[in-house]
Design a protein around this motif. Structure first.
Motif, PDB file in Angstrom:
ATOM      1  N   LYS A 426      44.979  49.885  31.812  1.00 30.98           N
ATOM      2  CA  LYS A 426      45.805  49.410  30.712  1.00 30.98           C
ATOM      3  C   LYS A 426      46.887  48.494  31.283  1.00 30.98           C
ATOM      4  O   LYS A 426      47.744  48.929  32.046  1.00 30.98           O
ATOM      5  N   ILE A 427      46.870  47.201  30.887  1.00 29.19           N
ATOM      6  CA  ILE A 427      47.751  46.187  31.482  1.00 29.19           C
ATOM      7  C   ILE A 427      48.780  45.739  30.449  1.00 29.19           C
ATOM      8  O   ILE A 427      48.433  45.356  29.334  1.00 29.19           O
ATOM      9  N   SER A 428      50.061  45.811  30.840  1.00 30.53           N
ATOM     10  CA  SER A 428      51.156  45.421  29.931  1.00 30.53           C
ATOM     11  C   SER A 428      51.496  43.942  30.069  1.00 30.53           C
ATOM     12  O   SER A 428      51.930  43.310  29.107  1.00 30.53           O
ATOM     13  N   HIS A 429      51.333  43.398  31.249  1.00 24.67           N
ATOM     14  CA  HIS A 429      51.668  41.984  31.495  1.00 24.67           C
ATOM     15  C   HIS A 429      50.693  41.416  32.502  1.00 24.67           C
ATOM     16  O   HIS A 429      50.260  42.111  33.443  1.00 24.67           O
ATOM     17  N   ALA A 430      50.359  40.138  32.295  1.00 26.55           N
ATOM     18  CA  ALA A 430      49.364  39.502  33.166  1.00 26.55           C
ATOM     19  C   ALA A 430      49.807  39.473  34.618  1.00 26.55           C
ATOM     20  O   ALA A 430      48.970  39.425  35.536  1.00 26.55           O
ATOM     21  N   SER A 431      51.115  39.529  34.863  1.00 22.52           N
ATOM     22  CA  SER A 431      51.614  39.477  36.246  1.00 22.52           C
ATOM     23  C   SER A 431      51.238  40.735  37.033  1.00 22.52           C
ATOM     24  O   SER A 431      51.366  40.748  38.259  1.00 22.52           O
ATOM     25  N   GLU A 432      50.789  41.784  36.352  1.00 21.90           N
ATOM     26  CA  GLU A 432      50.342  42.986  37.064  1.00 21.90           C
ATOM     27  C   GLU A 432      49.043  42.730  37.809  1.00 21.90           C
ATOM     28  O   GLU A 432      48.711  43.454  38.764  1.00 21.90           O
TER      29      GLU A 432
END
Length: 606
Positions: A426-432
């Motif tokens: 589960k990814i909150s922001h593309a920078s992850e």
């Protein structure tokens, strides 16, 4: 005066003297009446500041001796004869002002100049009244205004010299001007005149006549009187008209002074006459044919032309196609590929550019031009270059909370949505997952040529574990070990493996009723759980700490959806909602703002 001591030396007594003088005077005057008249004349009294007549008896270089009938003669300075006036002559009768009866030397002080001025003042007063028009010569500048000679010097206030106060009123010195008398102060011998009022009165009359004569479309000659940023005021001979900057030329001009100068005599067209407000609109460009006539024939939509950049604004650049014809190249019509912050990045004033005519509004006299239309559009046939399913490489250009924009080629970007980055995480922001400038390999998920959007996928390059490995590895009833990652009021999230979590519902934490999950487990604690439920469609796993409990039967339809067996078992269900939601990348991208215009702050978005 008779010196009687001298007479006694010659033995002449007083009686003989009186007899002799009486006889002599009688002979001179003839009779007693004439004698009385003579005595009256010689015994006349004189008052200071009185004008009297006198006869010139002697003329010297610096002085003129004048007999005014007093017991002694008076002196007038030679300089009191004005330049151009005939020189004084012996025997000439003149009027003089008696300034002083006798000075310390016994001489009468006279003034011809003051007498002349008093007489001239009297003549002016006799023939002039307030409101009369007079003509005079400006002689000098004094405090507050000018002195004008109309026979006597009168005062012309600086505010009354002209309608618009001149920069230097001294420029009028030596000029012959007409004025109107405003005020006559007889006791103080003072006259105030106005040139301004005379001009205003005459202009008012001319204005009245001119307004009756003016008609729209007439050609009139006028003189430029004033220039402002918005236009020039032209004197038509009694009334000023406004020549607006937009009516000076069919082309673009920066300032009215580029076209006219003060005191220029120009011919203008009467555009409009408002007699009630006394306003007149003038035109200069209307004297020639409008270049906008038949503009569509000269520059048809779609045609390619060359022009010169005349102005650069934040929203675009103006290009002159010919004198009087300019079009706007909007910033959005400058390049297919470059993202331009200001048009000056591409063009400058004076540049020659090729443009394509996009649209013509004849009523508003506007032409829309495009520069990018002269180059091939990289989005043309993009579906053929990037078919769905194709694997492509690109560079991360921008990162947002909902995805990353990948540059496939100059001017063509695709969106890699966060939901298409990983099957399980589960990814909150593309920078992850990514950093700006990273080279990535993706798969084309969908292409929308009309809206110029390409959806990319990263997870699609690998098999879907929810269909390949998870159903076998985490079948209902299987006991596995996991780590508590998050505790909520409705349950506990347990990491079963990297990027894969299950939900341990509060009802499955223990055999007894649990009010607070934190009383049972801690974040980071390793616990054993049983797979209670596996939902392949919603991609979630329900867990239970009751290791000896009954598991749900898993039924998978052809569509892949899990249908639970009868029973009221919990774990990963209920009011908590699905653990994972994977919306369509294209659908979510359509609801987001243009990401390339809004670069959000995030870790790794440097």
């Amino acid at each position: 005066m008779v010196d009687r001591n001298l007479l006694r030396e010659f033995s002449i007594n007083d009686d003989e003297l009186e007899s002799f003088m009486g006889g002599s005077l009688a002979e001179l005057v003839g009779d007693e009446v004439e004698m009385d008249a003579l005595y009256d004349e010689t015994s006349r009294t004189f008052d200071a500041n009185e004008i009297v007549q006198g006869k010139i008896i002697r003329v010297d270089d610096d002085e003129v001796l004048v007999d005014v009938g007093f017991k002694s003669e008076g002196l007038v300075l030679r300089e009191e004869w004005e330049e151009g006036e005939p020189d004084p002559e012996i025997g000439q009768t003149i009027e003089v002002l008696l300034e002083d009866i006798e000075d310390i030397h016994g001489v009468i002080l006279l003034s011809k100049r003051k007498a002349d001025r008093i007489r001239e003042w009297e003549r002016i007063i006799a023939r002039c009244d307030e409101g009369d028009i007079i003509t005079g010569t400006v002689v000098r500048k004094i405090k507050g205004g000018l002195l004008v000679n109309i026979g006597v010097n009168v005062f012309l206030p600086a505010s009354q010299v002209d309608i618009r106060r001149p920069n230097d009123i001294a420029d009028f010195i030596g000029q012959e001007i007409e004025c109107i008398i405003l005020k006559i102060d007889e006791p103080r011998r003072n006259i105030v005149v106005s040139r301004r009022k005379l001009i205003e009165d005459r202009r008012a009359e001319l204005k009245r006549k001119l307004l009756e004569e003016l008609e729209e479309g007439q050609l009139r000659t006028g003189v430029v009187k004033n220039i402002a940023d918005f236009g020039a005021f032209v004197d038509l001979g009694g009334i000023d008209g406004l020549l607006h900057i937009t009516d000076m030329s069919w082309g673009r001009i920066d300032h009215p002074s580029n076209m006219v100068s003060i005191d220029d005599e120009i011919e203008v067209v009467i555009l409009n006459v408002d007699r009630e407000k006394e306003k007149i609109a003038l035109g200069l460009k209307q004297k020639t044919k409008s270049p906008w006539e038949n503009i569509g024939d000269k520059y048809p939509v779609g045609s390619r032309v060359t022009g010169e950049v005349t102005n650069v604004m934040s929203y675009g650049a103006f290009v002159r196609l010919e004198d009087g014809i300019e079009g706007l190249v909007h910033i959005s019509e400058m390049s297919w590929t470059r993202r331009i912050n200001h048009p000056s990045e591409l063009v400058n004033i004076g540049d020659s550019v090729d443009v394509v005519v996009l649209n013509i509004n004849t009523d508003k006299q506007e032409i829309s031009l495009g520069m990018k239309q002269t180059q091939p559009n990289p989005w043309d046939n993009v579906g053929e270059k990037y078919p769905v399913g194709a694997v492509v490489k690109g560079k991360v250009r921008n990162l947002t909370n909902y995805g990353a924009f990948i540059e496939l080629e100059e001017g063509v970007d695709g969106l890699l949505h966060v939901s298409d980055m990983s099957w399980t995480r589960k990814i909150s922001h593309a920078s992850e997952m990514l950093k700006k400038g990273d080279e990535v390999e993706c798969q084309i998920v969908s292409v929308d040529e009309e809206r110029r959007r390409i959806a990319l996928g990263l997870k699609q390059l690998q098999g879907d574990p929810w269909t390949d490995t998870i159903p076998d590895k985490y079948a209902p009833g299987t006991i596995v070990t996991g780590t508590v990652t998050k505790i909520t009021n409705f349950g506990v999230f347990v990491e079963l493996e990297s990027e894969l979590e299950g939900l341990l519902h509060v009802s499955e934490l223990a055999a007894h009723k649990v009010n607070n999950p934190e009383d049972e487990v801690n974040v980071g604690e390793s616990i054993e759980v049983r797979i209670l439920r596996l939902d392949l469609d919603d991609r979630k796993i329900g867990l239970s700490r009751r290791l000896d409990g009954e598991s749900e039967e898993v039924v998978v339809e052809e569509s892949g959806r899990v249908v639970s067996s009868p029973g009221d078992l919990k774990g990963g269900t209920g009011d908590s909602g699905p653990l994972f939601q994977m919306p369509s990348a294209m659908a979510e991208a359509e609801s987001e703002p243009e990401a390339e215009e809004k670069d959000e702050e995030a870790p790794g978005n440097e």
